[in-house]
Motif scaffolding. Structure first.
Motif, mmCIF file in Angstrom:
data_model
loop_
_atom_site.group_PDB
_atom_site.id
_atom_site.type_symbol
_atom_site.label_atom_id
_atom_site.label_comp_id
_atom_site.label_asym_id
_atom_site.label_seq_id
_atom_site.Cartn_x
_atom_site.Cartn_y
_atom_site.Cartn_z
ATOM 1 N N TYR A 1 30.714 32.995 42.263
ATOM 2 C CA TYR A 1 31.692 32.283 43.081
ATOM 3 C C TYR A 1 33.089 32.775 42.718
ATOM 4 C CZ TYR A 1 28.025 29.152 44.678
ATOM 5 O OH TYR A 1 26.892 28.646 45.266
ATOM 6 N N LEU A 2 33.846 33.182 43.725
ATOM 7 C CA LEU A 2 35.173 33.761 43.528
ATOM 8 C C LEU A 2 36.224 32.730 43.926
ATOM 9 C CD1 LEU A 2 34.405 37.254 45.069
ATOM 10 C CD2 LEU A 2 34.473 36.664 42.635
ATOM 11 N N ILE A 3 37.035 32.299 42.957
ATOM 12 C CA ILE A 3 38.001 31.216 43.171
ATOM 13 C C ILE A 3 39.424 31.738 43.018
ATOM 14 C CG2 ILE A 3 38.800 28.982 42.288
ATOM 15 C CD1 ILE A 3 35.950 28.532 41.218
ATOM 16 N N ALA A 4 40.229 31.580 44.045
ATOM 17 C CA ALA A 4 41.638 31.973 43.982
ATOM 18 C C ALA A 4 42.374 31.379 45.176
ATOM 19 C CB ALA A 4 41.789 33.495 43.965
ATOM 20 N N LYS A 5 43.660 31.176 45.006
ATOM 21 C CA LYS A 5 44.508 30.659 46.072
ATOM 22 C C LYS A 5 45.838 31.405 46.065
ATOM 23 C CE LYS A 5 41.783 27.156 47.288
ATOM 24 N NZ LYS A 5 40.617 27.630 46.504
ATOM 25 N N ARG A 6 46.536 31.292 47.181
ATOM 26 C CA ARG A 6 47.902 31.798 47.328
ATOM 27 C C ARG A 6 48.008 33.262 46.864
ATOM 28 N NH1 ARG A 6 49.412 26.525 45.087
ATOM 29 N NH2 ARG A 6 50.299 27.551 43.255
ATOM 30 N N ARG A 7 48.923 33.540 45.932
ATOM 31 C CA ARG A 7 49.178 34.924 45.519
ATOM 32 C C ARG A 7 47.942 35.592 44.934
ATOM 33 N NH1 ARG A 7 51.365 36.512 40.299
ATOM 34 N NH2 ARG A 7 51.998 38.691 40.349
ATOM 35 N N SER A 8 47.055 34.810 44.353
ATOM 36 C CA SER A 8 45.854 35.366 43.719
ATOM 37 C C SER A 8 44.748 35.681 44.717
ATOM 38 C CB SER A 8 45.313 34.378 42.677
ATOM 39 O OG SER A 8 46.312 34.022 41.749
ATOM 40 N N ILE B 1 43.090 39.168 45.426
ATOM 41 C CA ILE B 1 42.226 39.707 44.373
ATOM 42 C C ILE B 1 40.772 39.324 44.628
ATOM 43 C CG2 ILE B 1 41.755 39.705 41.895
ATOM 44 C CD1 ILE B 1 44.742 38.995 41.511
ATOM 45 N N SER B 2 40.533 38.028 44.845
ATOM 46 C CA SER B 2 39.166 37.573 45.080
ATOM 47 C C SER B 2 38.632 38.081 46.412
ATOM 48 C CB SER B 2 39.098 36.049 45.037
ATOM 49 O OG SER B 2 39.901 35.472 46.055
ATOM 50 N N SER B 3 39.518 38.208 47.397
ATOM 51 C CA SER B 3 39.097 38.697 48.705
ATOM 52 C C SER B 3 38.600 40.135 48.621
ATOM 53 C CB SER B 3 40.266 38.593 49.695
ATOM 54 O OG SER B 3 39.896 39.090 50.958
ATOM 55 N N TYR B 4 39.321 40.976 47.877
ATOM 56 C CA TYR B 4 38.900 42.366 47.756
ATOM 57 C C TYR B 4 37.644 42.484 46.904
ATOM 58 C CZ TYR B 4 39.182 47.397 47.810
ATOM 59 O OH TYR B 4 38.896 48.728 48.020
ATOM 60 N N MET B 5 37.518 41.620 45.895
ATOM 61 C CA MET B 5 36.302 41.623 45.091
ATOM 62 C C MET B 5 35.084 41.258 45.957
ATOM 63 S SD MET B 5 37.470 39.899 41.466
ATOM 64 C CE MET B 5 35.851 40.109 40.693
ATOM 65 N N ALA B 6 35.260 40.300 46.869
ATOM 66 C CA ALA B 6 34.159 39.914 47.755
ATOM 67 C C ALA B 6 33.749 41.082 48.639
ATOM 68 C CB ALA B 6 34.584 38.717 48.610
ATOM 69 N N TYR B 7 34.734 41.815 49.139
ATOM 70 C CA TYR B 7 34.445 43.000 49.953
ATOM 71 C C TYR B 7 33.663 44.034 49.133
ATOM 72 C CZ TYR B 7 35.312 47.520 52.166
ATOM 73 O OH TYR B 7 35.154 48.767 52.711
ATOM 74 N N ALA B 8 34.150 44.299 47.910
ATOM 75 C CA ALA B 8 33.496 45.307 47.070
ATOM 76 C C ALA B 8 32.096 44.863 46.655
ATOM 77 C CB ALA B 8 34.354 45.587 45.835
ATOM 78 N N PHE B 9 31.944 43.588 46.300
ATOM 79 C CA PHE B 9 30.622 43.090 45.937
ATOM 80 C C PHE B 9 29.646 43.233 47.111
ATOM 81 C CE2 PHE B 9 32.221 40.172 42.350
ATOM 82 C CZ PHE B 9 31.647 40.973 41.381
ATOM 83 N N VAL C 1 25.970 42.910 45.621
ATOM 84 C CA VAL C 1 25.996 41.852 44.615
ATOM 85 C C VAL C 1 26.304 40.545 45.340
ATOM 86 C CG1 VAL C 1 27.143 40.942 42.557
ATOM 87 C CG2 VAL C 1 26.751 43.411 42.789
ATOM 88 N N LYS C 2 25.432 39.564 45.178
ATOM 89 C CA LYS C 2 25.601 38.311 45.907
ATOM 90 C C LYS C 2 26.791 37.526 45.372
ATOM 91 C CE LYS C 2 23.070 34.178 47.403
ATOM 92 N NZ LYS C 2 21.816 33.397 47.241
ATOM 93 N N CYS C 3 27.716 37.171 46.258
ATOM 94 C CA CYS C 3 28.893 36.410 45.857
ATOM 95 C C CYS C 3 29.268 35.429 46.959
ATOM 96 C CB CYS C 3 30.068 37.334 45.531
ATOM 97 S SG CYS C 3 30.790 38.139 46.990
ATOM 98 N N GLN C 4 30.139 34.496 46.620
ATOM 99 C CA GLN C 4 30.635 33.531 47.594
ATOM 100 C C GLN C 4 32.139 33.382 47.393
ATOM 101 O OE1 GLN C 4 29.134 31.583 50.274
ATOM 102 N NE2 GLN C 4 31.361 31.570 50.565
ATOM 103 N N LEU C 5 32.897 33.769 48.411
ATOM 104 C CA LEU C 5 34.354 33.642 48.347
ATOM 105 C C LEU C 5 34.732 32.197 48.640
ATOM 106 C CD1 LEU C 5 37.080 35.122 48.076
ATOM 107 C CD2 LEU C 5 36.979 35.555 50.536
ATOM 108 N N VAL C 6 35.423 31.580 47.690
ATOM 109 C CA VAL C 6 35.861 30.191 47.853
ATOM 110 C C VAL C 6 37.287 30.212 48.398
ATOM 111 C CG1 VAL C 6 36.287 27.997 46.689
ATOM 112 C CG2 VAL C 6 34.392 29.471 45.955
ATOM 113 N N GLY C 7 37.482 29.614 49.552
ATOM 114 C CA GLY C 7 38.792 29.638 50.196
ATOM 115 C C GLY C 7 38.601 29.849 51.680
ATOM 116 N N VAL D 1 40.935 33.097 39.435
ATOM 117 C CA VAL D 1 42.223 33.755 39.212
ATOM 118 C C VAL D 1 43.338 32.785 39.578
ATOM 119 C CG1 VAL D 1 43.622 35.807 39.640
ATOM 120 C CG2 VAL D 1 41.142 35.914 39.970
ATOM 121 N N SER D 2 44.307 32.640 38.688
ATOM 122 C CA SER D 2 45.482 31.828 39.004
ATOM 123 C C SER D 2 46.611 32.193 38.057
ATOM 124 C CB SER D 2 45.170 30.332 38.884
ATOM 125 O OG SER D 2 46.243 29.559 39.380
#
Length: 280
Positions: A153-160, A163-171, A176-182, A204-205
């Motif tokens: 599970y990838l957790i991030a908001k605002r400026r961060s 980072i999680s969005s690109y990680m979700a794309y790469a995963f 690699v199974k992932c879930q973007l939170v947001g 990430v924060s």
């Protein structure tokens, strides 16, 4: 030696104070540690609150604020507060003011190459700093923890969030199974409710910390779901609920901060996880 000579000089800016707090973190008494954590997590409140209101929020006595300030060389709390106000003025300057700063420093808007070089220089400083700060053993532990998770599970908001969005794309590309939170649908809590101890989270924060991200990371940790985090302080709310956490402080150029080191770290982590899973 006179008292004036022997007295410790206080930090001259917020970054210097932050470094001094982290350096002495282990030796601070319990109440001063409490103030330190509140100050780094809520710098804006320190800047403009009254001693009484800040003491209530930090759950300490007003006299503890004075002792904290004196511990770091200030005559009293008002001197410490001026430092936080100066930080706020720097951080809240408008984008127009930042561009004017560039121009006044010799980087006229037409001289785009100068601006480009400034950001490249800041990126180099950021990456050099995180390369020195990340312990290889800790990084390996984080990779191992996340690689064995059924879902990350990838957790991030605002400026961060980038980072999680690109990680979700790469995963996704790396299978690699992932879930973007947001999500725009606002179902983050429902998604996180499906997480189990067989899963893991990467959060990430950066200061000023996103309260929602901190709450989500704490909630997962309380349910036995391991959390790895990327943040910028030992007093970050993410640090206290993470199995492994890493510190990155991005260098700025004329008040602007990129995500150079953060992105480099995130991609190194992503690819390392995929490679470990492939080998296993």
């Amino acid at each position: 030696m006179s008292d004036v000579t022997a007295k410790e000089l206080p930090p001259q800016d917020f970054d210097a104070l932050r470094a001094a707090i982290l350096e002495r973190k282990a030796e601070l008494p319990k109440r001063l540690t409490q103030v330190a954590a509140y100050a780094l997590d809520h710098p804006d409140e320190i800047a403009f609150g009254t001693a009484a209101s800040i003491a209530v929020s930090a759950d300490v006595q007003p006299s503890t604020l004075v002792r904290f300030a004196q511990h770091f060389g200030f005559d009293g709390f008002s001197g410490l507060q001026l430092l936080f106000r100066a930080r706020l003025r720097e951080r809240t300057s408008s984008y127009e003011e930042r561009l004017l700063t560039l121009e006044q420093n010799g980087a006229a808007l037409a001289e785009s190459t100068t601006i480009f070089n400034g950001f490249i220089s800041a990126a180099h400083r950021s990456i050099d700093a995180i390369a020195a700060a990340v312990e290889p053993d800790a990084f390996e532990r984080a990779v191992t923890l996340l690689a064995k998770a059924e879902t990350i599970y990838l957790i991030a908001k605002r400026r961060s969030y980038p980072i999680s969005s690109y990680m979700a794309y790469a995963f996704g590309k790396l299978r690699v199974k992932c879930q973007l939170v947001g999500t725009s649908a606002g179902i983050d809590d429902d998604l996180l409710a499906m997480a189990t101890p067989r899963d893991a989270a990467f959060a990430v924060s950066f200061s000023p910390y996103a309260s929602e991200s901190a709450a989500q990371a704490r909630m997962l940790s309380s349910r036995g779901i391991p959390v790895v985090s990327l943040t910028d302080s030992a007093f970050s709310p993410l640090a206290e609920c993470s199995k492994e956490w890493f510190e990155v402080v991005e260098a700025d150029h004329a008040g602007f901060r990129s995500l150079s080191a953060s992105m480099a770290f995130a991609m190194a982590l992503t690819v390392s996880i995929a490679e470990k899973r492939r080998r296993q």
